[in-house]
Design an enzyme around this catalytic site. Structure first.
Site, PDB file in Angstrom:
ATOM      1  N   ASP A 196      -5.919  -1.897   2.456  1.00 47.51           N
ATOM      2  CA  ASP A 196      -5.649  -3.270   2.874  1.00 47.51           C
ATOM      3  C   ASP A 196      -6.639  -4.147   2.131  1.00 47.51           C
ATOM      4  OD1 ASP A 196      -5.560  -5.755   4.181  1.00 47.51           O
ATOM      5  OD2 ASP A 196      -5.161  -4.862   6.135  1.00 47.51           O
ATOM      6  N   VAL A 197      -6.151  -5.006   1.219  1.00 48.84           N
ATOM      7  CA  VAL A 197      -7.052  -5.764   0.355  1.00 48.84           C
ATOM      8  C   VAL A 197      -7.891  -6.779   1.115  1.00 48.84           C
ATOM      9  CG1 VAL A 197      -5.634  -5.464  -1.703  1.00 48.84           C
ATOM     10  CG2 VAL A 197      -5.276  -7.478  -0.233  1.00 48.84           C
TER      11      VAL A 197
ATOM     12  N   TYR B 201       0.692 -21.641   1.052  1.00 53.42           N
ATOM     13  CA  TYR B 201       0.923 -20.682  -0.028  1.00 53.42           C
ATOM     14  C   TYR B 201       0.507 -21.289  -1.371  1.00 53.42           C
ATOM     15  CZ  TYR B 201       3.427 -17.671  -3.312  1.00 53.42           C
ATOM     16  OH  TYR B 201       3.746 -16.845  -4.359  1.00 53.42           O
TER      17      TYR B 201
ATOM     18  N   LYS C  19      -2.480 -20.072  -4.066  1.00 55.10           N
ATOM     19  CA  LYS C  19      -2.269 -19.732  -5.468  1.00 55.10           C
ATOM     20  C   LYS C  19      -3.049 -20.653  -6.403  1.00 55.10           C
ATOM     21  CE  LYS C  19       0.302 -16.132  -4.812  1.00 55.10           C
ATOM     22  NZ  LYS C  19      -0.209 -14.779  -5.151  1.00 55.10           N
TER      23      LYS C  19
ATOM     24  N   THR D 199      13.003 -11.061  -5.109  1.00 56.17           N
ATOM     25  CA  THR D 199      12.149 -10.132  -4.389  1.00 56.17           C
ATOM     26  C   THR D 199      12.361 -10.320  -2.889  1.00 56.17           C
ATOM     27  OG1 THR D 199      10.336 -11.729  -4.234  1.00 56.17           O
ATOM     28  CG2 THR D 199      10.357 -10.278  -6.176  1.00 56.17           C
TER      29      THR D 199
END
Length: 252
Positions: A64-65, A157, A161, A192
């Site tokens: 889990d990053v 989001y 980014k 995706t």
């Protein structure tokens, strides 16, 4: 990928779906040694088998990053298995909670930034630890065109980014003299599971397709090929760069 090694060792986070999965398979077909990481053991084991079938020496390591000890253990496991780390693709990410800024909360902010930003910071920290000792390496972060254009209904989001792109450029400046290149790929809308969740309907997805020059949604393999380029010796003088792969969306 690196002229000093015949077969590169590649680590990919968030590798179980979408762009990262396509990237793992693309490296496998090139004969790389691949460590794929994600949070789900069953899907990870199945992917590792698929990567081996495609021609790679491959392992899955659950991580889990958002958790530094997981990331440390992931990088250490990669080096223990293959002896080095030549390419790292930091692709673990989440779209968070779509909707206007007025609907966002401290919880939705944290859930998005912990994966997209903290996860990228922790991943680079431990990848750089190995690459700096080697004197070489290539890191590719997965951003989004929202990372420099913004997007209605995607405020948190997009902000995450923006942060990924700032991190990419800053770390490239910090470690360029160490023989490490750090770049990012910024996809436009790509077919995706994340895009399906974000749009919620085929009508919204069809509208997004009208916003780029090619009038279509991209495919994960098209992003994977861009990642392979940035990892390769063909991009040996490219660092600190955000590569748009968006069908011409950013040209408008």
């Amino acid at each position: 990928m690196n002229s000093r090694v015949d077969i590169p060792v590649v680590l990919i986070t968030g590798a179980l779906t979408g762009i990262a999965r396509a990237t793992a398979l693309a490296f496998a077909r090139k004969g790389a040694k691949v460590v794929a990481s994600g949070r789900h053991e069953g899907a990870g084991s199945a992917l590792a088998t698929e990567l081996r079938t495609a021609g790679a020496e491959a392992e899955f390591v659950r991580a889990d990053v958002r958790l530094e000890e997981d990331v440390r253990a992931l990088v250490d496991a990669t080096v223990k298995r293959f002896g080095r780390l030549d390419v790292a693709v930091n692709a673990a990410g989440t779209e968070g909670k779509p909707g206007p800024a007025t609907e966002q909360t401290a919880e939705s902010y944290a859930a998005t930034f912990d994966t997209n930003v903290l996860g990228t910071i922790l991943s680079m920290k431990h990848e750089l630890r190995v690459m700096q000792a080697q004197g070489s390496g290539s890191i590719i972060n997965i951003s989004s065109t929202f990372g420099h254009e913004g997007g209605a209904g995607a405020s948190i989001y997009a902000a995450s980014k923006h942060a990924v792109e700032g991190l990419t450029k800053s770390v490239a400046l910090e470690f360029g003299a160490s023989g490490i290149r750090v770049n990012a790929v910024a996809p436009g809308p790509i077919q995706t599971p994340m895009l399906d969740r974000f749009t919620g309907s085929e009508d919204v997805k069809a509208y997004l397709a009208t916003l780029n020059a090619q009038k279509r949604i991209g495919q994960p393999d098209e992003i994977a090929r861009a990642v392979l380029y940035l990892a390769s010796d063909d991009a040996s003088f490219v660092t600190g760069h955000i590569l748009n792969v968006d069908g011409g969306k950013s040209a408008s």
